[in-house]
Every structure is written in C-alpha cells, then in structure tokens.
Design a protein around this motif. Structure first.
Motif, PDB file in Angstrom:
ATOM      1  N   ALA A 139       0.830  -1.197   0.000  1.00 56.19           N
ATOM      2  CA  ALA A 139       0.000   0.000   0.000  1.00 56.19           C
ATOM      3  C   ALA A 139       0.871   1.256   0.000  1.00 56.19           C
ATOM      4  CB  ALA A 139      -0.925  -0.014   1.217  1.00 56.19           C
ATOM      5  N   LEU A 140       1.902   1.252   0.879  1.00 53.67           N
ATOM      6  CA  LEU A 140       2.803   2.399   0.949  1.00 53.67           C
ATOM      7  C   LEU A 140       3.473   2.662  -0.390  1.00 53.67           C
ATOM      8  CD1 LEU A 140       4.730   2.266   4.341  1.00 53.67           C
ATOM      9  CD2 LEU A 140       3.389   4.155   3.375  1.00 53.67           C
ATOM     10  N   SER A 141       3.982   1.572  -1.004  1.00 53.66           N
ATOM     11  CA  SER A 141       4.696   1.764  -2.259  1.00 53.66           C
ATOM     12  C   SER A 141       3.728   2.195  -3.351  1.00 53.66           C
ATOM     13  CB  SER A 141       5.438   0.490  -2.648  1.00 53.66           C
ATOM     14  OG  SER A 141       4.525  -0.472  -3.110  1.00 53.66           O
ATOM     15  N   GLY A 142       2.500   1.670  -3.308  1.00 54.88           N
ATOM     16  CA  GLY A 142       1.496   2.087  -4.289  1.00 54.88           C
ATOM     17  C   GLY A 142       1.247   3.581  -4.189  1.00 54.88           C
ATOM     18  N   TRP A 143       1.171   4.057  -2.948  1.00 54.82           N
ATOM     19  CA  TRP A 143       0.949   5.481  -2.740  1.00 54.82           C
ATOM     20  C   TRP A 143       2.150   6.280  -3.237  1.00 54.82           C
ATOM     21  CZ3 TRP A 143       3.386   8.976   0.723  1.00 54.82           C
ATOM     22  CH2 TRP A 143       2.745  10.212   0.828  1.00 54.82           C
ATOM     23  N   GLY A 144       3.349   5.785  -2.871  1.00 57.63           N
ATOM     24  CA  GLY A 144       4.577   6.471  -3.275  1.00 57.63           C
ATOM     25  C   GLY A 144       4.692   6.563  -4.787  1.00 57.63           C
ATOM     26  N   PHE A 145       4.438   5.447  -5.466  1.00 59.42           N
ATOM     27  CA  PHE A 145       4.573   5.431  -6.920  1.00 59.42           C
ATOM     28  C   PHE A 145       3.527   6.318  -7.591  1.00 59.42           C
ATOM     29  CE2 PHE A 145       7.199   1.626  -6.303  1.00 59.42           C
ATOM     30  CZ  PHE A 145       8.235   1.937  -7.168  1.00 59.42           C
ATOM     31  N   VAL A 198       1.776  -3.468  -8.944  1.00 60.15           N
ATOM     32  CA  VAL A 198       1.482  -2.148  -8.377  1.00 60.15           C
ATOM     33  C   VAL A 198       2.261  -1.076  -9.136  1.00 60.15           C
ATOM     34  CG1 VAL A 198       1.903  -0.677  -6.361  1.00 60.15           C
ATOM     35  CG2 VAL A 198       0.808  -2.904  -6.067  1.00 60.15           C
ATOM     36  N   VAL A 199       3.549  -1.332  -9.375  1.00 58.15           N
ATOM     37  CA  VAL A 199       4.386  -0.353 -10.074  1.00 58.15           C
ATOM     38  C   VAL A 199       3.878  -0.143 -11.500  1.00 58.15           C
ATOM     39  CG1 VAL A 199       6.698   0.094 -10.961  1.00 58.15           C
ATOM     40  CG2 VAL A 199       6.402  -0.854  -8.679  1.00 58.15           C
ATOM     41  N   TRP A 200       3.528  -1.251 -12.123  1.00 60.86           N
ATOM     42  CA  TRP A 200       3.042  -1.157 -13.502  1.00 60.86           C
ATOM     43  C   TRP A 200       1.748  -0.345 -13.564  1.00 60.86           C
ATOM     44  CZ3 TRP A 200      -1.271  -3.458 -16.053  1.00 60.86           C
ATOM     45  CH2 TRP A 200      -1.221  -3.329 -17.458  1.00 60.86           C
ATOM     46  N   ALA A 201       0.869  -0.587 -12.608  1.00 60.83           N
ATOM     47  CA  ALA A 201      -0.424   0.103 -12.609  1.00 60.83           C
ATOM     48  C   ALA A 201      -0.261   1.582 -12.300  1.00 60.83           C
ATOM     49  CB  ALA A 201      -1.361  -0.542 -11.588  1.00 60.83           C
ATOM     50  N   THR A 202       0.731   1.949 -11.464  1.00 60.21           N
ATOM     51  CA  THR A 202       0.854   3.359 -11.073  1.00 60.21           C
ATOM     52  C   THR A 202       1.719   4.164 -12.032  1.00 60.21           C
ATOM     53  OG1 THR A 202       2.568   2.632  -9.537  1.00 60.21           O
ATOM     54  CG2 THR A 202       0.392   3.093  -8.606  1.00 60.21           C
ATOM     55  N   VAL A 203       2.928   3.634 -12.352  1.00 58.40           N
ATOM     56  CA  VAL A 203       3.803   4.440 -13.212  1.00 58.40           C
ATOM     57  C   VAL A 203       4.066   3.804 -14.572  1.00 58.40           C
ATOM     58  CG1 VAL A 203       4.951   5.598 -11.306  1.00 58.40           C
ATOM     59  CG2 VAL A 203       5.875   3.452 -12.166  1.00 58.40           C
ATOM     60  N   GLY A 204       3.477   2.625 -14.811  1.00 56.34           N
ATOM     61  CA  GLY A 204       3.632   2.004 -16.123  1.00 56.34           C
ATOM     62  C   GLY A 204       5.003   1.405 -16.369  1.00 56.34           C
ATOM     63  N   TYR A 205       5.787   1.162 -15.286  1.00 52.44           N
ATOM     64  CA  TYR A 205       7.105   0.548 -15.456  1.00 52.44           C
ATOM     65  C   TYR A 205       7.013  -0.947 -15.223  1.00 52.44           C
ATOM     66  CZ  TYR A 205      11.896  -0.862 -14.553  1.00 52.44           C
ATOM     67  OH  TYR A 205      13.084  -1.521 -14.585  1.00 52.44           O
ATOM     68  N   TRP A 206       7.599  -1.721 -16.141  1.00 52.62           N
ATOM     69  CA  TRP A 206       7.627  -3.178 -15.997  1.00 52.62           C
ATOM     70  C   TRP A 206       9.070  -3.632 -16.087  1.00 52.62           C
ATOM     71  CZ3 TRP A 206       4.487  -6.489 -14.005  1.00 52.62           C
ATOM     72  CH2 TRP A 206       4.618  -7.867 -14.252  1.00 52.62           C
ATOM     73  N   PRO A 207       9.570  -4.391 -15.078  1.00 44.31           N
ATOM     74  CA  PRO A 207      10.996  -4.750 -15.081  1.00 44.31           C
ATOM     75  C   PRO A 207      11.376  -5.564 -16.303  1.00 44.31           C
ATOM     76  CG  PRO A 207       9.859  -5.687 -13.164  1.00 44.31           C
ATOM     77  CD  PRO A 207       8.854  -4.924 -13.926  1.00 44.31           C
ATOM     78  N   PRO A 208      12.653  -5.452 -16.745  1.00 45.72           N
ATOM     79  CA  PRO A 208      13.069  -6.153 -17.969  1.00 45.72           C
ATOM     80  C   PRO A 208      13.013  -7.678 -17.823  1.00 45.72           C
ATOM     81  CG  PRO A 208      14.945  -5.117 -16.870  1.00 45.72           C
ATOM     82  CD  PRO A 208      13.722  -4.614 -16.182  1.00 45.72           C
ATOM     83  N   VAL A 245      11.894  -1.229  -2.473  1.00 46.99           N
ATOM     84  CA  VAL A 245      10.751  -1.951  -1.898  1.00 46.99           C
ATOM     85  C   VAL A 245      11.013  -3.455  -1.907  1.00 46.99           C
ATOM     86  CG1 VAL A 245       8.301  -2.409  -2.124  1.00 46.99           C
ATOM     87  CG2 VAL A 245       9.167  -0.144  -2.608  1.00 46.99           C
ATOM     88  N   MET A 246      11.648  -3.931  -2.980  1.00 44.89           N
ATOM     89  CA  MET A 246      11.973  -5.354  -3.037  1.00 44.89           C
ATOM     90  C   MET A 246      12.931  -5.733  -1.918  1.00 44.89           C
ATOM     91  SD  MET A 246      10.318  -6.915  -5.247  1.00 44.89           S
ATOM     92  CE  MET A 246       9.284  -6.601  -6.651  1.00 44.89           C
ATOM     93  N   PHE A 247      13.834  -4.794  -1.586  1.00 50.13           N
ATOM     94  CA  PHE A 247      14.733  -5.063  -0.472  1.00 50.13           C
ATOM     95  C   PHE A 247      13.920  -5.241   0.806  1.00 50.13           C
ATOM     96  CE2 PHE A 247      17.546  -3.777   3.009  1.00 50.13           C
ATOM     97  CZ  PHE A 247      18.541  -4.711   2.817  1.00 50.13           C
ATOM     98  N   GLY A 248      12.890  -4.406   0.929  1.00 49.68           N
ATOM     99  CA  GLY A 248      11.983  -4.561   2.079  1.00 49.68           C
ATOM    100  C   GLY A 248      11.376  -5.948   2.109  1.00 49.68           C
ATOM    101  N   PHE A 249      10.924  -6.412   0.934  1.00 54.44           N
ATOM    102  CA  PHE A 249      10.312  -7.747   0.889  1.00 54.44           C
ATOM    103  C   PHE A 249      11.320  -8.837   1.230  1.00 54.44           C
ATOM    104  CE2 PHE A 249       6.924  -5.911  -1.873  1.00 54.44           C
ATOM    105  CZ  PHE A 249       5.917  -6.161  -0.970  1.00 54.44           C
ATOM    106  N   SER A 250      12.534  -8.686   0.690  1.00 56.32           N
ATOM    107  CA  SER A 250      13.514  -9.740   0.962  1.00 56.32           C
ATOM    108  C   SER A 250      13.862  -9.746   2.449  1.00 56.32           C
ATOM    109  CB  SER A 250      14.751  -9.577   0.085  1.00 56.32           C
ATOM    110  OG  SER A 250      15.548  -8.530   0.550  1.00 56.32           O
ATOM    111  N   LEU A 251      13.820  -8.560   3.062  1.00 56.30           N
ATOM    112  CA  LEU A 251      14.070  -8.489   4.501  1.00 56.30           C
ATOM    113  C   LEU A 251      12.941  -9.180   5.267  1.00 56.30           C
ATOM    114  CD1 LEU A 251      16.291  -7.282   6.222  1.00 56.30           C
ATOM    115  CD2 LEU A 251      14.844  -5.282   6.578  1.00 56.30           C
TER     116      LEU A 251
END
Ligand SMILES: Nc1ncnc2c1ncn2[C@@H]1O[C@H](COP(=O)(O)OP(=O)(O)OP(=O)(O)O)[C@@H](O)[C@H]1O
Ligand SMILES: [Mg+2]
Lengths: 330, 286
Positions: free
Chosen positions: B36-42, B138-148, B70-76
C-alpha cells in the motif's frame, strides 16, 4: 539367540535376510547388549543388556537418574549409544524400518500444538507407513478418552490430555512393541486404571510392552518381568516370582516348646514378636512346606491360632536391592 | 519410496505449521502495508512526472531505484519470516520434545530434515514470488514501469531466501531457536552492509575495500543473489542515467548481472550447508 551376529549393526544387511530374521517367531521384541552412554564424564548408562520377549510385559524400574529414559531413547535410536547393539523385533535398530511396528510414548510428551488430535494421529499413521483406516484411528482416540476432543487443537490440551494423546499415538499404528516412558505421570486415578487396562489388553493380544514407571503397584500388577536399573547399571532383573521368590509365613503360636522353635528355625529365618512369628519360606520348598510345618508344630505341642501368608511387595524388594547397591548409605 | 513419503509428509506438515502459526499473519500484514505504501509512493511519483512518465529517463531511474528499495523490504521480511520459522520448527521441536515421537517412527533423520527444508523453501520462495509479483503489478499500474526480466528477478529473490533459510536450518540444528533466527538475520544484514562497503570501495578505486564485498559475497551468497535480482528489476537505461562513476557506491542499483559461475557457487553453497546441517542433525542426541 535369534539375532544373527553378522547382521548386527551393519546397515547394508540384505533386506531379505532381515525379513527372514524378523519372521522368526523367537526373535525378541527388544534385544540389546552392552549399551553404554556417557554425558560429559558422567556415565548415564553402563553396560546394560536386556531383552523383552514377544508378547511379554517388562517393567523398567529404578530411582531418578538411573538411566531408564536414556536406555529407552537408545533403543529407539533417539540417543546414540557409545557402545552396544540393539535389535528391535528382530532387526538391527540402525535400520529405521525396525521401528515400523514400535509405538512410543516419551517421558516428555508434546505434540504439534497447531494440529488437532485427529491430525496428530493421522500424521503418525502416515509416518509409520501403515494403512490404518480413519475409523480405527478414532477408536484409538476414544480408547484413551479423547473421542470428544478429536477436532480440537492440541495446543489447548491439558497436560494429562496430552499424555492421553501420547498413548493414542503409541497405540495407533498397530504396534507389536509398545514402549511407555512413565505413561501415568500426568494422569488422574481413572487414567491410571485405563493405562493398566490398556497394557493388559495389549498383553492379551501378544503385543510386547516395555513399561517404565515409578508406580510400583502398577508395574507389579501388569508386568511379567522387571528390570531394575541403578546408577546406569543393571541392578537386578527377573520374573516377579524370581524377584519376590522369598515367601514369608506369619503364624500366631502359643505353648511353643524348644523343639517347636527348632523346627521353625530349621524352616528359615524366624522373627518373634509376642505371639507372632514371621518365618521365611525356602523358595524351592514346593507346595507342601506350609502344611508340613503346621503339622510338625502341632505334633510338637504348639497351639496354632493363625497362619497367614506374608507377601514381600515389589516395593520392599526394590528398596532392598537399591539399599544393597548403595552399601546402605541411604 | 518410503523416503519420498517421509519427505513429502514432513514438507506438507511444515507448510501447514507455517500457515497456522502467527508468522503468516504477520507476514501478510507487513506485505499489505508495504504494498500500500509503495502504491501510494509510486502514484505520487507519477503525479509529479506528469504525462511524460514513460518517456522520461529520469522517471525510469527513480522507478527502478524505488522498486529495488521496496523489493529489499520484501527480501528483509522474507528473511525474518523464514529465519524465525526455521528456528522453532527444528530446534524448537527438539527442545520441546515434539521431535521425540516423530523421530521414533521408521524414518531417517536426513529425510525428516529434507522435508522440513523443502516445506520452508516452498513457503519462503512462495512468499517472495507472490509479494514481488504483486509489487511489480502495483508499479506497472501506477507508473507504467515493468521490469526487464521479472521472472529471473523473482527467482533470484527466492534463491536468496533459500540461501538464508538453509543457513538458519544449519544453525538451528546446533543452537537454540531464537538464537539461530537472530544469528541468521544478523549475518544476512552484515553481508548486505559488506556488499555496500565493497561498492563504496569500487567507486573510490580502493581494491582492499572492494575485497570486503567480494569475500562476504562468497561466504554467504545472499548479497550476491540480491544484486543479481536488482539488476533484473532495474531498467537498463537507469545505470547510464545515474552516472557511471558513482553507481557502484549506490546500494539500490546493480551494475552487473549475475554470472553463471556465481549461481553455481550459490547452489553448491546451499548443498554444502545443507549437508553440514544433515550431519549435525544426524549426530544429535534428542
Ligand atoms: N541430555 C543430557 N545431557 C546430560 N546429561 C543427561 C542428559 N540426559 C540424561 N542425562 C543424565 O543421564 C542420567 C540418566 O538420566 P535418565 O533421564 O535416563 O534417568 P531416568 O532413569 O529416566 O530418571 P527419571 O526417573 O528421573 O526419569 C542422569 O544422570 C542425567 O543427568
Ligand atoms: Mg526418565
């Protein structure tokens, strides 16, 4: 001995050979020899050998810290012995398959708190690799009085209920050998009677039982044989008749002549307390020792008021054995 | 045959334990909060950048960095979750006595350990993959970025979790449940910091400091795998955008993809540590 000495302790013993040994009717349920274990520098178990025959109920007795639990854990491969061999149901214990038909209630009985009682039983049935239908598992739970709590989480069970569950776990996979380490330590009086009935029922089905308990009365009632451990060593073992072999007779006598006193002394060690005489009977005296003694005493002029068999309880015997072993320093 | 049954039974039991313990609830709550936080941030980022989101290299750089963060957060979270699950499930069970009745069954201890490990692997990697995927969406929906390379990135993230929980399993065969969790997470953090220090060394051109990072990356492959995952999450143009000189020192961008050799080393590392854990568990008196 059914144990083929070349098969002992070799993991790679051919399966077929093991099966042949297992099927021998004479292979004892438990056979162990020369078990030793030390923790640090303190020997916990020192050269213990014992045997439990098929269908036999053997009691394991001894004071706290005698090494009973350690022996049991070594039989089950939970503790690694420093020396010694173990065979379970005719197979070397190094092969886990030897435990396929063994049920165990640990002294420290705890079961997965996030599972229900029925799930714990189902888990153990799966691990044992025995196809026990759900109905039989439920019957096992009701045998220990947990039928109504089958669907409840074990985490919410009282201590005694957990021990009852442990009993069900030990019994559920159709065992041929059941090892119970203090099965009644947390049970109410009814539970103790239940355990006694369960053990007797196992005996009637020729299931071997190794029972470690501090309740000597319990052991005396159900066991064919007892093994007494003290400070890690085997202090005594034998059938109840052998251990309690020394019988006593209590007599109330008056007009005791010197000749009659001699006759008493000739029978065995006699102790006088007022009119009452307690005389030890020879173990090999046969059935005629008591009537012969009474007849002779009457013939020698003594008046016999009462004749009572005196019993040496297992408790007295156990205490006697332990005191001897400690050189009367207790 | 019977070994496979034991392994699967214990793995299923471990998964069931994970799903019934509070760990799962805690993980779920943390994950939702982070999403949710990252969705808001993005979405704030998208609003700032206006309509030029997809064309602006700057925005792609920021999205890459934020995604890695954010992924670092998840891995943590995954590290904490699995490390603190591995402890109770192994040494906790041997301490409490639960293991006594289970191991008295006709099963081999390595099969039991493998079952526990597989259950934890399924749980840990299942979590990172699901949470990571949700984050990408979430990232794709907010800023349209999709990782390679999302699949490779998520797989590397899962591999990092596997490495850490294998370490936690080894520790929990030897020390108490809490201690094993704390030590595993501590080592995880230490290697990450060592990796950052190594990166600083690279940007300063100091080989001795660089070696701190490379040595720690060999000793515990979590940080190396994590850098590989970052590389697969970030946009290729991000490095150019950031400026080649300083990028080494920045902890949330990775300059190079993983080598096959390093992946093989990580696999070997897991096998060796697992073998050590099995040997230690086999010798244990219960
Ligand atoms: N894990 C262990 N570490 C160190 N010493 C141990 C361990 N387990 C047992 N011992 C020692 O081994 C000896 C025998 O212990 P054991 O538990 O077998 O006794 P026991 O006969 O079962 O006693 P109790 O009647 O109290 O249950 C004791 O001296 C004990 O201190
Ligand atoms: Mg004991």
């Amino acid at each position: 001995m059914a144990a083929d000495p070349t098969a002992v302790g070799t993991d790679a013993a051919p399966r077929a050979a093991a099966l042949v040994v297992a099927d021998l009717p004479s292979a004892p349920a438990v056979w162990c020899s020369g078990l030793r274990k030390r923790y640090g520098r303190r020997p916990a178990v020192d050269d213990v050998s014992l045997e439990v025959g098929r269908g036999e109920v053997v009691g394991l007795l001894g004071p706290n810290g005698a090494g009973k639990t350690t022996v049991i854990k070594m039989l089950l491969g939970l503790v690694h012995p420093d020396a010694g061999e173990v065979m379970l149901l005719g197979r070397p214990a190094a092969d886990p398959a030897a435990r396929a038909r063994v049920g165990y209630l640990p002294e420290l009985f705890r079961y997965q708190p996030w599972l229900s009682a029925a799930e714990v039983l189902a888990l153990h049935v799966r691990l044992a690799g025995v196809g026990v239908p759900a109905q039989e598992q439920r019957a096992c739970l009701s045998l220990v009085g947990l039928a109504e709590r089958a669907a409840d989480r074990v985490g919410g069970f009282s201590k005694g209920m957990q021990q009852r569950l442990g009993l069900a776990v030990a019994l559920v996979a159709r065992p041929e050998l059941v090892i119970l380490d203090e099965p009644t330590s947390a049970l109410d009086p009814i539970g103790r009677v239940d355990v006694r009935d369960i053990v007797l029922e196992l005996k009637s089905r020729a299931v071997a039982v190794l029972l470690n308990s501090h309740l000597i009365g319990e052991v005396e009632r159900v066991c064919d044989r007892v093994v007494i451990l003290d400070r890690g060593r085997l202090a005594a073992s034998g059938t109840l008749a052998e251990l309690l072999g020394q019988r006593e007779l209590r007599l109330q006598l008056t007009d005791l002549s010197a000749a009659a006193q001699e006759r008493l002394a000739a029978t065995g060690k006699a102790e006088h307390a007022g009119d009452w005489v307690t005389v030890a009977l020879p173990a090999d005296g046969g059935d005629t020792a008591v009537p012969d003694l009474v007849r002779d005493l009457v013939a020698l002029g003594a008046r016999v008021h009462a004749v009572e068999p005196g019993r040496i309880s297992l408790e007295d015997r156990l205490l006697g054995i332990l005191r001897e072993g400690h050189g009367d320093d207790r | 045959m019977t070994i496979a049954r034991t392994v699967l039974t214990i793995a299923a039991l471990t998964l069931r334990e994970a799903s019934r313990r509070r760990v799962l609830l805690a993980l779920a709550v943390l994950t939702v909060v982070l999403l949710a936080l990252s969705g808001w941030g993005f979405s704030r980022l998208a609003a700032e950048a206006g309509d030029s989101t997809l064309t602006s290299g700057e925005a792609r750089l920021t999205a890459s960095i934020l995604l890695n963060l954010v992924m670092f957060g998840f891995s943590l979270i995954a590290a904490l979750g699995t490390a603190f699950l591995a402890g109770p499930t192994l040494s906790g069970e041997t301490e409490s006595g639960i293991a006594l009745s289970v191991l008295a069954r006709p099963i081999r201890r390595p099969a039991f350990l493998l079952g526990k490990w597989l259950g934890l692997v399924a749980f840990g990697s299942g979590f990172v993959v699901l949470a990571g995927l949700a984050q990408c969406v979430v990232v794709w929906a907010t800023v349209g970025y999709w990782p390679p390379e999302p699949a490779a990135a998520l797989a590397l993230l899962a591999a990092q979790t596997v490495v850490l929980l294998t370490l936690a399993v080894l520790l929990s065969t030897a020390i108490s449940p809490m201690a094993s969790g704390v030590v595993a997470v501590g080592l995880f953090g230490t290697t990450w910091v060592a990796g950052v220090v190594g990166g600083l060394g690279a940007s300063l051109g100091n080989d001795a400091i660089v070696r701190v990072g490379s040595v720690s990356r060999m000793l515990l492959p979590t940080d190396g795998l994590w850098r590989g995952a970052m590389h697969a999450f970030q946009d290729p143009s991000a490095l150019v955008q950031f400026g080649a000189a300083d990028v080494d020192a920045f902890p949330f961008l990775s300059t190079a993809p993983l080598t096959v050799t390093y992946l093989a080393w990580a696999a070997l590392w897991v096998a060796m540590v697992w073998g050590l854990a099995a040997a230690s568990f086999l010798r244990k008196d219960l």
